[in-house]
Design a protein around this motif. Structure first.
Motif, PDB file in Angstrom:
ATOM      1  N   GLU A 204       0.823  -1.208   0.000  1.00 12.82           N
ATOM      2  CA  GLU A 204       0.000   0.000   0.000  1.00 12.82           C
ATOM      3  C   GLU A 204       0.861   1.263   0.000  1.00 12.82           C
ATOM      4  O   GLU A 204       0.535   2.254  -0.651  1.00 12.82           O
ATOM      5  N   LEU A 205       1.967   1.236   0.736  1.00 13.99           N
ATOM      6  CA  LEU A 205       2.851   2.405   0.788  1.00 13.99           C
ATOM      7  C   LEU A 205       3.683   2.536  -0.486  1.00 13.99           C
ATOM      8  O   LEU A 205       4.040   3.653  -0.898  1.00 13.99           O
ATOM      9  N   ASN A 206       3.991   1.392  -1.086  1.00 18.43           N
ATOM     10  CA  ASN A 206       4.854   1.410  -2.268  1.00 18.43           C
ATOM     11  C   ASN A 206       4.213   2.172  -3.432  1.00 18.43           C
ATOM     12  O   ASN A 206       4.896   2.916  -4.150  1.00 18.43           O
ATOM     13  N   THR A 207       2.891   2.000  -3.609  1.00 16.26           N
ATOM     14  CA  THR A 207       2.211   2.643  -4.741  1.00 16.26           C
ATOM     15  C   THR A 207       2.280   4.168  -4.683  1.00 16.26           C
ATOM     16  O   THR A 207       2.739   4.813  -5.649  1.00 16.26           O
ATOM     17  N   PRO A 208       1.855   4.819  -3.576  1.00 10.51           N
ATOM     18  CA  PRO A 208       1.937   6.287  -3.552  1.00 10.51           C
ATOM     19  C   PRO A 208       3.367   6.810  -3.520  1.00 10.51           C
ATOM     20  O   PRO A 208       3.660   7.852  -4.128  1.00 10.51           O
ATOM     21  N   LEU A 213       7.882   9.598  -6.306  1.00 10.95           N
ATOM     22  CA  LEU A 213       9.250   9.536  -6.838  1.00 10.95           C
ATOM     23  C   LEU A 213       9.278   9.757  -8.347  1.00 10.95           C
ATOM     24  O   LEU A 213      10.139  10.474  -8.864  1.00 10.95           O
ATOM     25  N   MET A 214       8.351   9.136  -9.045  1.00  7.97           N
ATOM     26  CA  MET A 214       8.294   9.286 -10.505  1.00  7.97           C
ATOM     27  C   MET A 214       7.975  10.735 -10.894  1.00  7.97           C
ATOM     28  O   MET A 214       8.576  11.282 -11.821  1.00  7.97           O
ATOM     29  N   SER A 215       7.043  11.332 -10.161  1.00  6.48           N
ATOM     30  CA  SER A 215       6.652  12.710 -10.493  1.00  6.48           C
ATOM     31  C   SER A 215       7.742  13.707 -10.133  1.00  6.48           C
ATOM     32  O   SER A 215       7.909  14.740 -10.802  1.00  6.48           O
ATOM     33  N   SER A 216       8.530  13.405  -9.094  1.00  5.09           N
ATOM     34  CA  SER A 216       9.551  14.350  -8.637  1.00  5.09           C
ATOM     35  C   SER A 216      10.797  14.338  -9.511  1.00  5.09           C
ATOM     36  O   SER A 216      11.703  15.156  -9.325  1.00  5.09           O
TER      37      SER A 216
END
Length: 395
Positions: A204-208, A213-216
């Motif tokens: 659950e934590l990995n998804t957000p 990380l991808m957006s940053s």
């Protein structure tokens, strides 16, 4: 069959953790040890009782024979008749001998030294009765009766008691093994639930976190990336809030009760779910009336968000959610996968998940139930498979 049981036992032990093995073995040892001691004591008491009973019975029989012989000897002497005791001397179970006052054998069918003192005693593997009630008639001062079979009878009793002991202890051991399994099962279940919870929480934590990380990675974030980050941060915040509630167990003194306007609060929370609903093409319909209720703001947000989050998460694609607030009743209805009737009572248990189709780690509905109990909120669940689920709360 025995090999199957042994292999099953080995496989079961291998599946246990070290602490579970220690607990399993300690329980089994304590149960079997105490059962062994108790069974040994009961077996000894039973053996002694049976031994005493049979010895008393044989002693009585031998005393009766001795009394009959004495009567015949005295009668023959007084009537100057023939002593007829051949039938007694031919008895297969007993050997009989007669002795004079000098303790010399007059007549009998056994040899060997005997202790010519009145009474009943054991000599080697034989039990002997000495009687002097003939009073010297026909020169007989001692009647000795030797029982040849009573020792064998007692040995048979000992073997029978041992056999019964082994049979009962084997049965107890079999029962103890399965009792130990039942004893350790709740611990296993909790451990498995905790392991699954840790795995699910990590997922659950990995998804957000991955979304952030991808957006940053980009210097200039697009509107879509900003929405993704906002959604991810909100999800992490929800997870943190739920975990804090469950494991830190918020106390009553930490709650701040206010007369809240639930319509405005629901509309405020719906803004956070717009992106999620849009992503899954879920349409949210609202029919809200103004209603005030005295409750801690964070508690109501947890209750509402958990139910709405599930309504979206377990809905079908392009499904619908209907949120109704009328009078003192809040209803959240979805057009999702539904819940089996037999599972409805279990969905509020901590770590329980009725389906593995979507993420989650099984604490949301447990939180909802705890909040309802705290504020005496009456709740009801109505669900049909592949039709949808309706949660109703009466404040």
């Amino acid at each position: 069959m025995e090999n199957v049981i042994i292999n099953f036992h080995k496989e079961y032990i291998i599946d246990l953790t070290r602490n579970e093995k220690v607990t399993f073995i300690r329980f089994l040892s304590l149960y079997l040890g105490s059962s062994f001691i108790l069974l040994v004591l009961l077996s000894l008491l039973y053996y002694q009782n049976e031994k005493t009973l049979h010895l008393d019975l044989e002693k009585t029989k031998m005393e009766n024979i001795s009394s009959q012989l004495s009567s015949k000897i005295i009668f023959a002497h007084m009537m100057d008749g023939k002593l007829e005791i051949e039938n007694y001397l031919k008895m297969p179970q007993y050997k009989i001998a007669f002795y004079d006052k000098n303790k010399q054998k007059i007549l009998g069918d056994f040899n060997g030294d005997v202790k010519l003192e009145k009474g009943f005693y054991q000599n080697d593997n034989k039990y002997i009765l000495v009687d002097n009630s003939t009073f010297g008639h026909l020169g007989i001062f001692y009647t000795v009766i030797k029982n040849k079979q009573v020792f064998k009878l007692i040995e048979d009793i000992k073997k029978r008691v041992l056999l019964i002991f082994l049979m009962i202890y084997s049965l107890i051991s079999f029962i103890a093994y399965f009792l130990a399994k039942l004893f350790i099962k709740p611990i296993q279940n909790e451990r498995e639930k905790l392991n699954n919870f840790i795995k699910d929480t990590t997922h659950e934590l990995n998804t957000p976190i991955s979304a952030i990380l991808m957006s940053s990675e980009s210097d200039n974030l697009t509107k879509k990336q900003l929405e993704r980050v906002k959604l991810a941060v909100h999800r992490i915040s929800e997870i943190y809030s739920d975990l804090t509630y469950v494991f830190l167990e918020e106390k009553d003194e930490n709650r701040v009760l206010h007369e809240l306007e639930l319509k405005a609060l629901i509309e405020e929370q719906l803004k956070y779910f717009e992106v999620i609903a849009l992503k899954r093409k879920i349409t949210i319909h609202t029919e809200l009336e103004e209603f005030n209720y005295k409750i801690d703001k964070n508690d109501f947000i947890r209750l509402f968000n958990n139910i709405l989050s599930n309504a979206i998460k377990y809905n079908k694609k392009e499904g619908e959610v209907f949120i109704t607030l009328k009078g003192s009743t809040l209803s959240i209805k979805d057009t999702g996968i539904g819940i089996e009737n037999k599972k409805i009572d279990d969905i509020f248990s901590r770590y329980y998940r009725a389906t593995k189709e979507q993420g989650g780690f099984g604490i949301g509905l447990n939180i909802v139930q705890n909040i309802c109990k705290t504020y005496n909120i009456i709740f009801n669940v109505d669900s049909q498979i592949k039709v949808g689920t309706t949660f109703t709360f009466t404040f």
